[in-house]
Structure formats: structure tokens, C-alpha cells
Enzyme design. Structure first.
Site, PDB file in Angstrom:
ATOM      1  N   ASP A 102      38.208  39.690  27.524  1.00 47.58           N
ATOM      2  CA  ASP A 102      38.514  41.118  27.649  1.00 47.58           C
ATOM      3  C   ASP A 102      40.021  41.293  27.579  1.00 47.58           C
ATOM      4  O   ASP A 102      40.779  40.469  28.090  1.00 47.58           O
ATOM      5  CB  ASP A 102      37.933  41.713  28.932  1.00 47.58           C
ATOM      6  N   GLU A 194      37.682  48.643  40.892  1.00 47.70           N
ATOM      7  CA  GLU A 194      38.261  47.509  41.618  1.00 47.70           C
ATOM      8  C   GLU A 194      38.825  47.858  42.980  1.00 47.70           C
ATOM      9  O   GLU A 194      39.090  46.970  43.788  1.00 47.70           O
ATOM     10  CB  GLU A 194      39.371  46.875  40.770  1.00 47.70           C
TER      11      GLU A 194
END
Length: 298
Positions: A102, A194
């Protein structure tokens, strides 16, 4: 004075008694001297040990031993399914056959053809998740280029949005879909959550739910939820179990989560990939090539 009366006054024999006391005193002094010698010897031994311990040569020796031990663990450790791949410069779980990365603006300009051509043994890059947006206004400056060039090189792609819990979830979803055109053959869209960003877990989950519902309604595709293992355990477990999970859990031979509950595992953030000038996150897919194909947008 008569002599017989002077004799008792003469205390000569009594004067010799202190001499015996002096002898005892000398013995006591001798004992103290021995103890002092032992004390000095002990101090010298301690000083010698300290000099050894503080010596750079000693630490060099210990470090060499540590490096040797770590090398043995790295290459001949107890888990044969977790080995070092020199070209990728990381350890990779061996039992997974589909691997990917990613990326975001952090990786800069990427030569996707070199990424595609890189291979060591059975490991190569099959897919890539590409950052598209963040919050309500931020578009990744390299997204459009990556979204265009990676598929040309034969890499399967998915786009992700970095979620901000303080912002309205539905509005973030609209912003993401304004930037990303999801097509047949793409990986499902991803929401990256996150942190709480200062809001309560309840508020975070409410906004995240609004984001997911809007994306699924508009695309007819169920989004993937990306997060760290601890964040998931603390705030998401039991709330979004119907969504595919992409979990970050670094430098371990095994992801500490039931294998039936996750699709992607981000197991390293330090991979070196040909065609990319910075370290990259490395991921394993929980399944084979056919399973990956079934997950794609149809």
C-alpha cells in the site's frame, strides 16, 4: 622501713600482667590487618569486573554474540513459515501466496513496471492499495498517477480513505467518491481508521458507520475496514464484523486474530521494493488467487 615490709610494696609481678594484655592487643591488630587486606582485594576484584563490564571491547564481544544469535534466529528460527527475503529486506510469512503493498504520497513517484517485475522465489506484488483522500478536503497528490499507472503494469488496485472521526462520516464518503471512480476489477474501497482524534469511541463508531453505509449504498460494494490490531480490539471488535478486515500487525510470524475474520494482513512497514524510493508497507492476502478474484468488484 624494715626490708620485710618493703617487699610487698614492690609490685614487679603485677607490672608484668599488662604485658599479657599488650600481646592480646597485637593479635587483634593483626586480625584487623588481615580483614583490611581482604577488603582491599575484594575492592580490586570489583574494580576489575567494572573495568571489564565498562570496556568497549566487552560490549563489542557481547554485541557480536547478540548479532550471531539474532542471525541464527532470523535464518534458522523455530518457525519455518517465517523467513527473510533478501530482495524485499523483510521477513515474510511463507504460507501466504498472494502479496501486495500500500502506498501514498510518501513513496513519491513510483515505477510500477519495476514493482510488477520484482520477484523472489514465489513472492511477487499482485495488488496495491493506494491512498486517495483524507478527511474532508485532502487529496493525495500522487493518487491519480498511481491509480492510472499501477493497473497498466498489471497490478490489481484498491483506493483508501484516511478517516477523521471528528468530521462528518457521510460527508467524508461523498468526498472520497468524488475523487475515486471504482470500476469492475478493482479491490473494494477501504476506510483507514487508526485513531479517535479526540472524540469518544461511540462518536467514532457512529461517523464510521455513516461512511460505510453511504459507500456501500452508492457503489453496491461492501467496503474494507483497515485498522491496527490493538485499535480493533479496543474500539471496533463486535461492531463491524460484517465488513472485510485489513489488519496491521507488524513483525510477527502470525496475526493474532481468528483467520476467518480477516482478509488482508499488513505485516511489515519496512519493505524495499524495486521502483520505489522509500520503504513500503507489505501485505498478505488471506486466500489464493481465486479467492482474491472473488473479492474484486464485479
Amino acid at each position: 622501713m624494715p626490708p620485710e615490709k618493703r617487699t610487698p610494696i614492690n609490685k614487679g609481678p603485677v607490672a608484668r600482667k599488662p604485658a599479657a594484655k599488650k600481646t592480646v592487643t597485637r593479635k587483634s591488630t593483626s586480625g584487623r590487618k588481615k580483614k583490611a587486606v581482604l577488603s582491599v582485594q575484594l575492592k580490586l576484584v570489583i574494580a576489575g569486573l567494572l573495568l571489564i563490564l565498562l570496556s568497549p571491547f566487552y560490549y563489542g564481544y557481547v554485541l557480536q554474540g547478540f548479532v550471531a544469535t539474532w542471525s541464527w534466529v532470523r535464518d534458522w528460527g523455530q518457525d519455518p513459515n517465517y523467513r527473510t527475503y533478501e530482495s524485499f529486506n523483510i521477513r515474510i510469512p511463507k504460507k501466504y501466496t498472494v502479496h501486495g503493498i500500500d502506498v501514498s504520497y510518501y513513496q513519491g513517484k513510483i515505477n510500477w513496471q519495476k514493482v510488477k517485475e520484482m520477484k523472489e522465489d514465489e513472492v511477487s506484488i499482485r495488488f496495491a492499495f493506494i491512498k486517495a483522500t483524507e478527511g474532508l478536503m485532502l487529496v493525495d497528490p500522487y493518487f491519480q498517477r498511481n491509480w492510472r499507472e499501477a493497473p497498466k503494469a498489471g497490478i490489481i488496485c484498491g483506493a483508501y480513505h484516511f478517516f477523521r472521526p471528528k468530521k462528518d462520516g457521510k460527508t467524508q464518503a461523498k468526498f472520497f467518491l468524488q475523487v475515486v471512480n471504482i470500476e469492475k476489477g478493482d479491490l473494494p474501497p477501504v476506510v483507514d481508521i487508526e485513531s479517535l482524534d479526540g472524540v469518544s469511541p461511540l462518536k467514532m463508531r457512529a461517523e464510521l458507520s455513516d461512511f460505510l453505509n453511504y459507500i456501500e449504498m452508492k457503489t453496491k460494494v461492501r467496503p474494507i475496514v483497515y485498522t491496527g490490531l490493538k485499535f480493533y480490539d479496543d474500539y471496533l471488535a463486535g461492531y463491524f464484523d460484517d465488513y472485510p478486515l485489513w489488519i496491521a500487525h507488524y513483525y510477527q510470524p502470525k496475526l493474532r486474530m481468528d483467520k476467518s475474520r480477516w482478509k488482508f494482513w499488513q505485516h511489515s512497514d519496512k519493505a524495499k521494493i524495486n521502483g520505489i524510493g522509500h520503504v513500503v508497507d507489505f501485505n498478505a492476502f488471506n486466500g489464493d488467487s481465486l479467492a482474491l478474484d472473488r473479492l474484486l468488484v464485479h
